[in-house]
Design a protein around this motif. Sequence first.
Motif, PDB file in Angstrom:
ATOM      1  N   VAL A  78       2.581   1.812   2.900  1.00  0.00           N
ATOM      2  CA  VAL A  78       1.171   2.145   2.726  1.00  0.00           C
ATOM      3  C   VAL A  78       0.324   1.236   3.592  1.00  0.00           C
ATOM      4  O   VAL A  78       0.479   0.010   3.568  1.00  0.00           O
ATOM      5  CB  VAL A  78       0.747   2.006   1.247  1.00  0.00           C
ATOM      6  CG1 VAL A  78      -0.755   2.225   1.086  1.00  0.00           C
ATOM      7  CG2 VAL A  78       1.522   2.993   0.380  1.00  0.00           C
ATOM      8  N   GLY A 114       4.683   4.966  -4.574  1.00  0.00           N
ATOM      9  CA  GLY A 114       3.444   4.864  -3.815  1.00  0.00           C
ATOM     10  C   GLY A 114       2.490   3.849  -4.417  1.00  0.00           C
ATOM     11  O   GLY A 114       1.860   3.058  -3.717  1.00  0.00           O
ATOM     12  N   GLU A 115       2.398   3.841  -5.749  1.00  0.00           N
ATOM     13  CA  GLU A 115       1.561   2.855  -6.436  1.00  0.00           C
ATOM     14  C   GLU A 115       2.081   1.443  -6.188  1.00  0.00           C
ATOM     15  O   GLU A 115       1.298   0.510  -5.950  1.00  0.00           O
ATOM     16  CB  GLU A 115       1.529   3.140  -7.933  1.00  0.00           C
ATOM     17  CG  GLU A 115       0.668   4.321  -8.325  1.00  0.00           C
ATOM     18  CD  GLU A 115       0.544   4.470  -9.826  1.00  0.00           C
ATOM     19  OE1 GLU A 115      -0.560   4.243 -10.356  1.00  0.00           O
ATOM     20  OE2 GLU A 115       1.558   4.810 -10.465  1.00  0.00           O
ATOM     21  N   VAL A 149      -0.199   6.912   4.248  1.00  0.00           N
ATOM     22  CA  VAL A 149       1.115   6.770   3.630  1.00  0.00           C
ATOM     23  C   VAL A 149       2.186   7.307   4.572  1.00  0.00           C
ATOM     24  O   VAL A 149       2.084   8.437   5.068  1.00  0.00           O
ATOM     25  CB  VAL A 149       1.195   7.531   2.292  1.00  0.00           C
ATOM     26  CG1 VAL A 149       2.589   7.366   1.670  1.00  0.00           C
ATOM     27  CG2 VAL A 149       0.129   7.029   1.330  1.00  0.00           C
ATOM     28  N   VAL A 165      -0.807   6.541  -4.452  1.00  0.00           N
ATOM     29  CA  VAL A 165      -1.800   5.746  -3.725  1.00  0.00           C
ATOM     30  C   VAL A 165      -3.201   6.181  -4.119  1.00  0.00           C
ATOM     31  O   VAL A 165      -4.083   5.353  -4.373  1.00  0.00           O
ATOM     32  CB  VAL A 165      -1.591   5.888  -2.207  1.00  0.00           C
ATOM     33  CG1 VAL A 165      -2.630   5.057  -1.450  1.00  0.00           C
ATOM     34  CG2 VAL A 165      -0.177   5.461  -1.815  1.00  0.00           C
ATOM     35  N   ARG A 166      -3.405   7.497  -4.197  1.00  0.00           N
ATOM     36  CA  ARG A 166      -4.721   7.997  -4.612  1.00  0.00           C
ATOM     37  C   ARG A 166      -5.062   7.524  -6.028  1.00  0.00           C
ATOM     38  O   ARG A 166      -6.195   7.133  -6.303  1.00  0.00           O
ATOM     39  CB  ARG A 166      -4.752   9.530  -4.536  1.00  0.00           C
ATOM     40  CG  ARG A 166      -5.010  10.074  -3.149  1.00  0.00           C
ATOM     41  CD  ARG A 166      -5.247  11.572  -3.177  1.00  0.00           C
ATOM     42  NE  ARG A 166      -4.012  12.288  -3.454  1.00  0.00           N
ATOM     43  CZ  ARG A 166      -3.173  12.707  -2.501  1.00  0.00           C
ATOM     44  NH1 ARG A 166      -3.449  12.467  -1.228  1.00  0.00           N
ATOM     45  NH2 ARG A 166      -2.077  13.366  -2.813  1.00  0.00           N
ATOM     46  N   LEU A 188      -3.434   0.203   3.985  1.00  0.00           N
ATOM     47  CA  LEU A 188      -4.694   0.262   3.245  1.00  0.00           C
ATOM     48  C   LEU A 188      -5.879  -0.128   4.121  1.00  0.00           C
ATOM     49  O   LEU A 188      -5.812  -1.101   4.890  1.00  0.00           O
ATOM     50  CB  LEU A 188      -4.657  -0.680   2.047  1.00  0.00           C
ATOM     51  CG  LEU A 188      -3.882  -0.263   0.798  1.00  0.00           C
ATOM     52  CD1 LEU A 188      -4.078  -1.313  -0.286  1.00  0.00           C
ATOM     53  CD2 LEU A 188      -4.348   1.090   0.294  1.00  0.00           C
ATOM     54  N   THR A 196       1.238   0.232  -2.749  1.00  0.00           N
ATOM     55  CA  THR A 196      -0.192  -0.073  -2.647  1.00  0.00           C
ATOM     56  C   THR A 196      -0.499  -1.411  -3.309  1.00  0.00           C
ATOM     57  O   THR A 196      -1.242  -2.235  -2.758  1.00  0.00           O
ATOM     58  CB  THR A 196      -1.015   1.040  -3.307  1.00  0.00           C
ATOM     59  OG1 THR A 196      -0.586   2.306  -2.832  1.00  0.00           O
ATOM     60  CG2 THR A 196      -2.494   0.872  -2.986  1.00  0.00           C
ATOM     61  N   ALA A 213      -6.529   5.085   3.180  1.00  0.00           N
ATOM     62  CA  ALA A 213      -5.139   4.656   3.268  1.00  0.00           C
ATOM     63  C   ALA A 213      -4.363   5.685   4.065  1.00  0.00           C
ATOM     64  O   ALA A 213      -4.777   6.852   4.184  1.00  0.00           O
ATOM     65  CB  ALA A 213      -4.513   4.482   1.880  1.00  0.00           C
ATOM     66  N   VAL A 240      -6.483  10.050   1.647  1.00  0.00           N
ATOM     67  CA  VAL A 240      -5.181   9.437   1.930  1.00  0.00           C
ATOM     68  C   VAL A 240      -4.257  10.412   2.656  1.00  0.00           C
ATOM     69  O   VAL A 240      -3.481  11.147   2.031  1.00  0.00           O
ATOM     70  CB  VAL A 240      -4.501   8.967   0.623  1.00  0.00           C
ATOM     71  CG1 VAL A 240      -3.192   8.247   0.934  1.00  0.00           C
ATOM     72  CG2 VAL A 240      -5.426   8.067  -0.184  1.00  0.00           C
TER      73      VAL A 240
END
Length: 317
Positions: free
Chosen positions: A26, A123-124, A65, A80-81, A28, A127, A63, A101
Amino acid sequence: MKGLTDIEGILVGHASDFEALTGCTVILCEQGAVAGYDIRGGATGTEEMDVMSPFHIAPVVHAIVLAGGSAFGLEAASGVRRFLEHKGVGFPTGAAIVPIVPAAILYDLGIGKANIRPTREMGESATAAATNGPVREGNIGAGTGATIGKALGMKNAMKGGVGSATVNLPGGVMVAALVAVNALGDVVDPSTGRIVAGTRKEPDSKEFASSSALMKQRGPTGGLGRGNTTLAVVATNAKFNKVESTAVARHAHHGLVRAISPVHTSSDGDLTICLSHGKLAASVDAVSVAAAEAVAEAIVRAVRAAKSIGGIPGLAG
């Protein structure tokens, strides 16, 4: 040099599954970066790319990805969102904040466990792990299961990965690149044209066979299917609009051409993204040239940092 994170306000985070051999990376830019993109490969897998078009209402992205897992890996962008929404980062719509994203994937299902792919939770995690420290390279994030030199199949392939590099221009302008290298072709030294890593003549050989030559020998029915892709993100602290950022992204493909042979095949989903995240004045042409240099260097760094894993040899041992 730290790589892509040399650009102030740009953070990079990775999440990897070293058993399944897949992951995501990711990039950012929570304050928003003006973005442009360009796709040259014939086998892309993407999401929300059109938000970077000059005709789209979204002024910036928050971001980017990059993920393994083929099309399944696009799920990582949802994480991520969700993470950014909880932080209040995104495009204000009146009713809610919507993080912008874009995402792109590469195919790594031929190594590790094909039924395990990057998820929303991964994804989280990537991030949450994002920092402005030196970019980790090699078998990490989107490069965890990346491979190169597949003209004779996976048994003769070598390990790809993530690489990052920075080029400095006068006046404090910097241009940096992060590349996830999962190419069908070989990685070559841009200064000599010699193969650095790629298709090996035999599964236990250290000698290389030219992927370009092998592709020519295959003739008109020599396609290899959708199993590759090189993803490059360029960032600069120069101030550009969407049209200018798109021009830089287009020129950044020259870095792929210099460092990968063959490139942009029907089996590769090659694409480039440019993020403008700064206020410095700079020539689009100067930044474009630097972008190609940074991408080429990042590609070579990716394979030199890649370690052997999953039965695929890497240059880093």
